[in-house]
Design an enzyme around this catalytic site. Structure first.
Site, short mmCIF file in Angstrom:
data_model
loop_
_atom_site.label_atom_id
_atom_site.label_comp_id
_atom_site.label_asym_id
_atom_site.label_seq_id
_atom_site.Cartn_x
_atom_site.Cartn_y
_atom_site.Cartn_z
N GLU A 28 0.84 -1.21 0.00
CA GLU A 28 0.00 0.00 0.00
C GLU A 28 0.87 1.25 0.00
O GLU A 28 1.85 1.33 0.76
CB GLU A 28 -0.90 -0.03 1.24
CG GLU A 28 -2.27 0.54 1.02
CD GLU A 28 -3.09 -0.31 0.05
OE1 GLU A 28 -3.15 0.05 -1.15
OE2 GLU A 28 -3.66 -1.32 0.48
N HIS A 29 0.48 2.18 -0.84
CA HIS A 29 1.24 3.44 -1.02
C HIS A 29 2.67 3.16 -1.50
O HIS A 29 3.60 3.89 -1.17
CB HIS A 29 1.21 4.28 0.26
CG HIS A 29 -0.15 4.87 0.52
ND1 HIS A 29 -0.59 6.02 -0.11
CD2 HIS A 29 -1.18 4.45 1.29
CE1 HIS A 29 -1.83 6.28 0.29
NE2 HIS A 29 -2.21 5.35 1.13
N THR A 30 2.81 2.10 -2.25
CA THR A 30 4.10 1.78 -2.85
C THR A 30 4.09 2.04 -4.35
O THR A 30 5.16 2.20 -4.95
CB THR A 30 4.44 0.29 -2.62
OG1 THR A 30 3.27 -0.47 -2.92
CG2 THR A 30 4.85 0.03 -1.18
N ASP A 31 2.91 2.09 -4.97
CA ASP A 31 2.89 2.16 -6.45
C ASP A 31 3.54 3.45 -6.97
O ASP A 31 4.31 3.40 -7.94
CB ASP A 31 1.49 1.93 -7.04
CG ASP A 31 0.41 2.91 -6.64
OD1 ASP A 31 0.65 3.74 -5.73
OD2 ASP A 31 -0.69 2.86 -7.24
N SER A 78 -14.00 4.02 -9.45
CA SER A 78 -13.62 4.96 -10.52
C SER A 78 -12.73 4.29 -11.56
O SER A 78 -12.91 4.50 -12.76
CB SER A 78 -12.96 6.21 -9.95
OG SER A 78 -11.94 5.86 -9.07
N GLU A 97 -7.25 10.04 -15.07
CA GLU A 97 -7.55 10.37 -13.66
C GLU A 97 -6.62 11.47 -13.14
O GLU A 97 -7.04 12.39 -12.45
CB GLU A 97 -7.48 9.11 -12.80
CG GLU A 97 -7.80 9.41 -11.36
CD GLU A 97 -8.71 8.41 -10.67
OE1 GLU A 97 -9.16 7.45 -11.32
OE2 GLU A 97 -8.96 8.61 -9.47
N ASP A 131 -4.57 0.73 -9.48
CA ASP A 131 -6.00 0.43 -9.65
C ASP A 131 -6.36 0.15 -11.11
O ASP A 131 -7.01 -0.84 -11.43
CB ASP A 131 -6.85 1.60 -9.12
CG ASP A 131 -6.50 1.96 -7.68
OD1 ASP A 131 -5.86 1.14 -7.01
OD2 ASP A 131 -6.86 3.06 -7.25
C1 GLA Z 1 -5.24 4.73 -4.14
C2 GLA Z 1 -4.52 5.03 -5.45
C3 GLA Z 1 -3.52 3.92 -5.81
C4 GLA Z 1 -2.62 3.60 -4.63
C5 GLA Z 1 -3.43 3.40 -3.35
C6 GLA Z 1 -2.56 3.22 -2.13
O1 GLA Z 1 -6.06 3.60 -4.31
O2 GLA Z 1 -5.45 5.16 -6.50
O3 GLA Z 1 -2.78 4.29 -6.95
O4 GLA Z 1 -1.63 4.58 -4.46
O5 GLA Z 1 -4.30 4.49 -3.10
O6 GLA Z 1 -1.83 2.04 -2.21
#
Ligand code: GLA
Length: 389
Positions: free
Chosen positions: A44-47, A138, A170, A182
């Site tokens: 999470e929050h790595t992308d 979304s 987006e 996503d």
């Molecule tokens: C949201 C963003 C993703 C990702 C997550 C955290 O879903 O759309 O790109 O950064 O937060 O992992």
């Protein structure tokens, strides 16, 4: 709790879409597109740090019925809230009213910027992906319409490019500075599998979800108010950390390297970086544990991810913590964590199949008692990415 067979859920949505299409436009749609929501198991929050994520597409979908038009216009009817948006492909503007249509206009804009000639259409849609709950309704909309445009306009678009163009829509049209996860998983998900996505190379590896466990999604139904502003703040903090450490992205730092250079970072930036670098390591270990069938270890890594998101990255909230802590107490739970951007939305738990129904019955009342909110629990399967029905 809902766990009807996949086909039944999609069939029901398709029935809603077809009836709405007939009522609004007359006649039948010529193409039905099915586009899933997603859940992230870990990473999470790595992308947006060029790192690793491990999501699955889920059996909750946006279903779209379409019929081409020849005048360069697009009409979309959203059956769930009985609203119709209309726009011309040669004049796309973002609007405050009918904000849901911005995702569709954004995709048309990004495709046209890339040089694709688009066919207009009439469309009706219905969805059982909860909105604003962190399950990527979304992205499901964006990728579903990108697939519709490519199919009706007759051009090829591979799954990664489709995801990148939807992300661009987006970021630049809608104005949410999200990473690639996503749109990628909605575009390329595989039934029964999670994808280990390398957000730098944009390659992926499939890993089967082990038999005998369910992905149980626990919706706090707390709207994610702070998400946009805090998300941008976290991105900036990560970029600051990477710049101080002299790397392109935090992907290039190991936990040991970070510890060795801790003194160069201010305390907040250090904690943000610690989340990201340890989360990348946990994600790689999680996929190995999954492949080895070591659910115990996989669950421990999910739990550690939650603690790191709560304490170091500070993107959890009271409701998510209540949901996750309730999950940790239940029999048959290997692990549980918040999932998605945070500040509300959903948690995900990995639960032994035979305990999944009891889990839902236990956790919902605990959550209601502690928060006063009626949460929702969905027992989900990993499903395919976007496709024609
Ligand atoms: C949201 C963003 C993703 C990702 C997550 C955290 O879903 O759309 O790109 O950064 O937060 O992992």
């Amino acid at each position: 709790m809902s766990c009807e067979p996949l086909d039944e859920r999609v069939q029901t949505l398709k029935g809603t879409v077809t009836a709405a299409f007939e009522r609004v436009y007359g006649g039948q749609p010529q193409l039905i597109v099915v586009s899933p929501g997603r859940v992230n198991v870990i990473g999470e929050h790595t992308d947006y740090n060029d790192g690793f994520v491990l999501p699955a597409a889920i059996d909750r979908h946006v279903v779209i019925g379409l019929r081409p038009r020849v005048d360069g216009r697009v009409r979309v009817h959203a059956a769930d809230f009985d609203d119709t948006a209309t726009f011309a492909l040669d004049s796309l503007t973002r609007t405050e009213q009918q904000s849901w249509a911005n995702y569709i206009k954004g995709v048309a804009w990004a495709l046209q910027q890339e040089g694709y000639a688009l066919q207009g259409f009439d469309a009706a849609l219905a969805s059982d992906v909860p909105v604003a709950s962190g399950l990527s309704s979304s992205a499901a909309l964006e990728v579903g319409f990108a697939f519709a445009f490519q199919t009706l306009s007759g051009f090829e678009l591979d799954g990664v490019k489709r995801a990148l163009l939807c992300q661009k829509a987006e970021n630049q049209f809608v104005g949410m500075n999200c990473g690639i996860m996503d749109q990628y998983i909605v575009s390329l998900g595989k039934a029964g599998h999670v994808l280990l996505i390398d957000c730098r190379s944009l390659g992926y590896e499939l890993a089967p979800l082990p038999a005998g466990v369910s992905l149980v999604i626990c919706n706090t139904r707390k709207k994610r108010g702070l998400l946009d502003s805090e998300y941008n703040t976290r991105r900036a903090e990560c970029e600051r950390g990477a710049a101080t450490l002299g790397v392109k992205a935090l992907r290039d730092v190991t936990p040991a390297q970070l510890e060795a250079r801790k003194g160069e970072l201010d305390p907040v930036t250090y904690r943000r970086c610690r989340h990201v670098v340890t989360e990348d390591a946990r994600t790689l270990e999680a996929v190995a544990a999954m492949r080895a069938g070591d659910l115990q270890r996989l669950g421990e890594l999910m739990n550690a991810s939650h603690v790191s998101l709560r304490d170091d990255y500070q993107v959890s909230c009271f409701e998510l913590d209540v949901m996750v802590e309730a999950a940790w107490q239940q029999p048959g739970v290997y692990g549980a964590r918040m999932t998605g951007g945070g500040f509300g939305g959903c948690a995900v738990a990995l639960v032994a199949d035979e305990h999944a129904a009891a889990y839902a019955a236990q956790v919902a009342p605990i959550y209601r008692r502690e928060t006063g909110i009626e949460g929702e629990i969905y027992i989900c399967r990993a499903d395919d990415g976007v496709h024609a029905f």
